[in-house]
Write a protein that holds these residues in place. Sequence first.
Motif, PDB file in Angstrom:
ATOM      1  N   GLY A  55       0.818  -1.211   0.000  1.00 21.41           N
ATOM      2  CA  GLY A  55       0.000   0.000   0.000  1.00 21.41           C
ATOM      3  C   GLY A  55       0.849   1.257   0.000  1.00 21.41           C
ATOM      4  N   ASN A  56       1.925   1.254   0.778  1.00 26.79           N
ATOM      5  CA  ASN A  56       2.825   2.410   0.808  1.00 26.79           C
ATOM      6  C   ASN A  56       3.495   2.620  -0.542  1.00 26.79           C
ATOM      7  N   GLU A  57       3.905   1.522  -1.171  1.00 28.38           N
ATOM      8  CA  GLU A  57       4.533   1.628  -2.490  1.00 28.38           C
ATOM      9  C   GLU A  57       3.539   2.148  -3.520  1.00 28.38           C
ATOM     10  N   LEU A  58       2.299   1.697  -3.426  1.00 28.55           N
ATOM     11  CA  LEU A  58       1.266   2.180  -4.339  1.00 28.55           C
ATOM     12  C   LEU A  58       1.014   3.672  -4.129  1.00 28.55           C
ATOM     13  N   ASN A  59       1.051   4.136  -2.889  1.00 31.23           N
ATOM     14  CA  ASN A  59       0.881   5.562  -2.613  1.00 31.23           C
ATOM     15  C   ASN A  59       1.997   6.385  -3.243  1.00 31.23           C
ATOM     16  N   VAL A  60       3.215   5.891  -3.181  1.00 31.20           N
ATOM     17  CA  VAL A  60       4.343   6.613  -3.775  1.00 31.20           C
ATOM     18  C   VAL A  60       4.172   6.683  -5.290  1.00 31.20           C
ATOM     19  N   ILE A  61       3.791   5.578  -5.895  1.00 31.83           N
ATOM     20  CA  ILE A  61       3.597   5.549  -7.351  1.00 31.83           C
ATOM     21  C   ILE A  61       2.457   6.482  -7.754  1.00 31.83           C
ATOM     22  N   THR A  62       1.363   6.463  -7.001  1.00 38.52           N
ATOM     23  CA  THR A  62       0.226   7.327  -7.302  1.00 38.52           C
ATOM     24  C   THR A  62       0.610   8.796  -7.178  1.00 38.52           C
ATOM     25  N   ARG A  63       1.392   9.120  -6.170  1.00 41.96           N
ATOM     26  CA  ARG A  63       1.839  10.501  -5.979  1.00 41.96           C
ATOM     27  C   ARG A  63       2.707  10.956  -7.149  1.00 41.96           C
ATOM     28  N   LYS A  64       3.595  10.076  -7.634  1.00 44.07           N
ATOM     29  CA  LYS A  64       4.434  10.432  -8.783  1.00 44.07           C
ATOM     30  C   LYS A  64       3.600  10.616 -10.045  1.00 44.07           C
ATOM     31  N   LEU A  65       2.626   9.740 -10.243  1.00 49.62           N
ATOM     32  CA  LEU A  65       1.761   9.890 -11.415  1.00 49.62           C
ATOM     33  C   LEU A  65       0.959  11.187 -11.355  1.00 49.62           C
ATOM     34  N   ALA A  66       0.486  11.548 -10.180  1.00 44.64           N
ATOM     35  CA  ALA A  66      -0.252  12.802 -10.026  1.00 44.64           C
ATOM     36  C   ALA A  66       0.649  13.997 -10.300  1.00 44.64           C
ATOM     37  N   ALA A  67       1.897  13.926  -9.873  1.00 40.85           N
ATOM     38  CA  ALA A  67       2.831  15.020 -10.122  1.00 40.85           C
ATOM     39  C   ALA A  67       3.096  15.176 -11.613  1.00 40.85           C
ATOM     40  N   TRP A  68       3.319  14.071 -12.300  1.00 39.42           N
ATOM     41  CA  TRP A  68       3.549  14.155 -13.745  1.00 39.42           C
ATOM     42  C   TRP A  68       2.295  14.623 -14.482  1.00 39.42           C
ATOM     43  N   ALA A  69       1.134  14.222 -14.005  1.00 42.78           N
ATOM     44  CA  ALA A  69      -0.110  14.701 -14.620  1.00 42.78           C
ATOM     45  C   ALA A  69      -0.243  16.206 -14.452  1.00 42.78           C
ATOM     46  N   ALA A  70       0.162  16.741 -13.295  1.00 41.74           N
ATOM     47  CA  ALA A  70       0.115  18.193 -13.081  1.00 41.74           C
ATOM     48  C   ALA A  70       1.087  18.904 -14.003  1.00 41.74           C
ATOM     49  N   ILE A  71       2.265  18.321 -14.195  1.00 42.60           N
ATOM     50  CA  ILE A  71       3.248  18.946 -15.090  1.00 42.60           C
ATOM     51  C   ILE A  71       2.742  18.919 -16.525  1.00 42.60           C
TER      52      ILE A  71
END
Length: 121
Positions: A55-71
């Motif tokens: 779950g923690n690893e999935l949260n990190v991946i989701t956070r990175k995807l959200a950051a790239w989506a914002a960029i």
Amino acid sequence: MNRLLRDDENIPLTNPTIAPYFQDVYDHVLGAAETVDSTRDHVASILESNLNEQGNELNVITRKLAAWAAIIAVPTAITGWYGQNVPYPGFEQPWGFVTSSLLILVLGGLLYLGLRRKGWL
């Protein structure tokens, strides 16, 4: 084993001379049951820890995807604005293209640096 050792029935199921042996076997059965319960709890805690780690690893991946989506949203918004069929600053002028390109690079870069500083990338 417990049923064999109970004396509350009128019909004894075991010979009284071998009752201590049955008591010894009963003690071993209790020890084995406790070991099995302890092992079951240990396995359950290992599986729960594994799920938490996933779950923690999935949260990190989701956070990175959200950051790239914002960029990626920055160039999309700017090109959407400059792609309108209405006059805008720099409409049909070379400096309008340069301005939009610079806005994309500067805002995308600032967003990247800000997200990188916060640990999202």
